[in-house]
Design a protein around this motif. Sequence first.
Motif, PDB file in Angstrom:
ATOM      1  N   UNK A  86     -19.674  -6.686 -11.648  1.00 49.04           N
ATOM      2  CA  UNK A  86     -18.656  -7.690 -11.969  1.00 49.04           C
ATOM      3  C   UNK A  86     -17.667  -7.951 -10.844  1.00 49.04           C
ATOM      4  N   UNK A  87     -17.644  -7.079  -9.826  1.00 53.11           N
ATOM      5  CA  UNK A  87     -16.717  -7.264  -8.718  1.00 53.11           C
ATOM      6  C   UNK A  87     -15.468  -6.417  -8.833  1.00 53.11           C
ATOM      7  N   UNK A  88     -14.970  -6.215 -10.048  1.00 54.20           N
ATOM      8  CA  UNK A  88     -13.770  -5.421 -10.291  1.00 54.20           C
ATOM      9  C   UNK A  88     -13.965  -4.611 -11.571  1.00 54.20           C
ATOM     10  N   UNK A  89     -13.510  -3.350 -11.566  1.00 56.25           N
ATOM     11  CA  UNK A  89     -13.548  -2.514 -12.764  1.00 56.25           C
ATOM     12  C   UNK A  89     -12.308  -1.632 -12.784  1.00 56.25           C
ATOM     13  N   UNK A  90     -11.852  -1.327 -14.004  1.00 56.49           N
ATOM     14  CA  UNK A  90     -10.640  -0.525 -14.195  1.00 56.49           C
ATOM     15  C   UNK A  90     -10.982   0.685 -15.044  1.00 56.49           C
ATOM     16  N   UNK A  91     -10.494   1.854 -14.637  1.00 55.28           N
ATOM     17  CA  UNK A  91     -10.693   3.079 -15.401  1.00 55.28           C
ATOM     18  C   UNK A  91      -9.355   3.751 -15.633  1.00 55.28           C
ATOM     19  N   UNK A  92      -9.297   4.540 -16.688  1.00 62.23           N
ATOM     20  CA  UNK A  92      -8.079   5.283 -17.005  1.00 62.23           C
ATOM     21  C   UNK A  92      -8.436   6.698 -17.428  1.00 62.23           C
ATOM     22  N   UNK A  93      -7.568   7.630 -17.064  1.00 60.12           N
ATOM     23  CA  UNK A  93      -7.731   9.016 -17.471  1.00 60.12           C
ATOM     24  C   UNK A  93      -6.365   9.672 -17.539  1.00 60.12           C
ATOM     25  N   UNK A  94      -6.312  10.815 -18.178  1.00 60.47           N
ATOM     26  CA  UNK A  94      -5.052  11.535 -18.297  1.00 60.47           C
ATOM     27  C   UNK A  94      -4.869  12.450 -17.087  1.00 60.47           C
ATOM     28  N   UNK A  95      -3.685  13.066 -17.029  1.00 66.47           N
ATOM     29  CA  UNK A  95      -3.368  13.939 -15.891  1.00 66.47           C
ATOM     30  C   UNK A  95      -3.851  15.375 -16.109  1.00 66.47           C
ATOM     31  N   UNK A  96      -4.908  15.537 -16.895  1.00 69.70           N
ATOM     32  CA  UNK A  96      -5.495  16.867 -17.072  1.00 69.70           C
ATOM     33  C   UNK A  96      -6.025  17.386 -15.746  1.00 69.70           C
ATOM     34  N   UNK A  97      -5.953  18.696 -15.500  1.00 70.08           N
ATOM     35  CA  UNK A  97      -6.445  19.231 -14.221  1.00 70.08           C
ATOM     36  C   UNK A  97      -7.891  18.873 -13.930  1.00 70.08           C
ATOM     37  N   UNK A  98      -8.770  18.888 -14.948  1.00 74.26           N
ATOM     38  CA  UNK A  98     -10.179  18.580 -14.709  1.00 74.26           C
ATOM     39  C   UNK A  98     -10.346  17.124 -14.302  1.00 74.26           C
ATOM     40  N   UNK A  99      -9.572  16.226 -14.895  1.00 71.68           N
ATOM     41  CA  UNK A  99      -9.667  14.799 -14.543  1.00 71.68           C
ATOM     42  C   UNK A  99      -9.160  14.560 -13.137  1.00 71.68           C
ATOM     43  N   UNK A 100      -8.019  15.140 -12.808  1.00 71.28           N
ATOM     44  CA  UNK A 100      -7.447  14.972 -11.471  1.00 71.28           C
ATOM     45  C   UNK A 100      -8.390  15.543 -10.413  1.00 71.28           C
ATOM     46  N   UNK A 101      -8.989  16.684 -10.691  1.00 72.54           N
ATOM     47  CA  UNK A 101      -9.903  17.306  -9.725  1.00 72.54           C
ATOM     48  C   UNK A 101     -11.130  16.428  -9.483  1.00 72.54           C
ATOM     49  N   UNK A 102     -11.721  15.893 -10.541  1.00 73.59           N
ATOM     50  CA  UNK A 102     -12.896  15.043 -10.377  1.00 73.59           C
ATOM     51  C   UNK A 102     -12.540  13.741  -9.664  1.00 73.59           C
ATOM     52  N   UNK A 103     -11.385  13.182  -9.948  1.00 70.61           N
ATOM     53  CA  UNK A 103     -10.957  11.972  -9.254  1.00 70.61           C
ATOM     54  C   UNK A 103     -10.703  12.235  -7.772  1.00 70.61           C
ATOM     55  N   UNK A 104     -10.163  13.379  -7.464  1.00 69.16           N
ATOM     56  CA  UNK A 104      -9.932  13.730  -6.065  1.00 69.16           C
ATOM     57  C   UNK A 104     -11.247  13.796  -5.299  1.00 69.16           C
ATOM     58  N   UNK A 105     -12.239  14.450  -5.876  1.00 70.62           N
ATOM     59  CA  UNK A 105     -13.548  14.575  -5.216  1.00 70.62           C
ATOM     60  C   UNK A 105     -14.206  13.200  -5.102  1.00 70.62           C
ATOM     61  N   UNK A 106     -14.181  12.455  -6.169  1.00 73.43           N
ATOM     62  CA  UNK A 106     -14.850  11.147  -6.215  1.00 73.43           C
ATOM     63  C   UNK A 106     -14.258  10.157  -5.224  1.00 73.43           C
ATOM     64  N   UNK A 107     -12.953  10.191  -5.033  1.00 72.63           N
ATOM     65  CA  UNK A 107     -12.285   9.179  -4.203  1.00 72.63           C
ATOM     66  C   UNK A 107     -12.406   9.437  -2.707  1.00 72.63           C
ATOM     67  N   UNK A 108     -12.841  10.625  -2.313  1.00 74.59           N
ATOM     68  CA  UNK A 108     -12.847  10.963  -0.886  1.00 74.59           C
ATOM     69  C   UNK A 108     -13.805  10.107  -0.078  1.00 74.59           C
ATOM     70  N   UNK A 109     -14.990   9.840  -0.596  1.00 73.69           N
ATOM     71  CA  UNK A 109     -15.971   9.048   0.155  1.00 73.69           C
ATOM     72  C   UNK A 109     -16.215   7.701  -0.499  1.00 73.69           C
TER      73      UNK A 109
END
Length: 378
Positions: A338-361
């Motif tokens: 679609x060109x653009x997508x939006x996601x949301x998650x809470x500030x749980x440690x597991x969510x923040x950790x996965x987002x950190x890894x995912x966003x690096x590359x």
Amino acid sequence: MASDDLTAPLGMGKRRILRLPFGLIGTGILCVVATTALIWIGVVDDPLGGEPVALVPLENSVEGLATRDIEVVEIRPTDSGDLGPSMRTRNDKQTLGPRYELQKDADGNAPTASQLINPDPRVSERSDYGFLPKISSEGVRPLDVYARPFANEFASIPKVAIIVSGLGLSDAGTQNAFDALPDEVTFAFSPYGSDLDRWMQKARTKGHELLLQLPLEPFDFPDNDPGPQTLLVNLKPAEMLDRLAWIMTRMTNYVGLFPQMGARYTSTEPAMKSLLEALKSRGLMFVDNGTSSRSISEKVAKEVQEPYSGVDVVLDAMPREDEIKTKLLQLESIARAKGIAVAAGSALPVTVRELEIWSKDLEQRGLLLVPVSSTIDR
């Protein structure tokens, strides 16, 4: 002739000559050859017919060129016959998104560090509860002033916006999100959080775009209670606006509101129309949290011309590593489709950790991380 055959010794009779059907054999061979040729032509893609072909190895990297500098070429003929490049600029249709140029002063200077962390007097007013957002007399909105600047020059690059909510409720969890996540991630603070002004200043200094969470009535209220200032569908208009004013003064310098729960509220048209009209009058956007399939917020937002975006993927409805990884892959697929997508998650440690890894590359995978306000006019 017959007597010779009868008087001849056994085994010494006249030899019979074997006659083969050479005509049929020849016809069969020709049929096999013709069938093989037809199958070869239909299956094998070799337009050169066996001509010599040279294979030239290509370099898979170019010095000084990053993946984000490369985009998929999309050529569309225009009425004039001109074939433009894929670096398309946004069209001239009316948009509801932020006008970044309004953040600069008369001399064209960007906001100073002090201006980033303090309420802009053009778009704020005092109330009994604190500073309320407002639209200035010149038509400047808080959405225009507080949005993280984003240049949407390369329309073909898939974009993703990430919202992390529940910030301000836990100092440790909030600090973890600040330390781990890139500046392009949008932070949503709870109105019931502590020391929100300090966290707001820290987030704005780091470059994050901000949302304020809005407690809305779920279907199982009061068994599931978002808090004492929750907006309920049966509130009288004056009471609804009073609760909304209290919520909006908990923090400043945010671009819009993001529901906390709210499945019943977002499915009730009169309540949603009153809410979105109130937010529009304050110059704020509304972001649907994507937790209810019965939400009519997008429909109502279009009717009242309220700046709107909606979450496509909820990352941690089941807060497990494998589930979050799967949701992030789903997010990438939607963005590429679609060109653009939006996601949301809470500030749980597991969510923040996965987002950190995912966003690096993310850049190497051909995706661009953007603030949520840039997804309004998608």
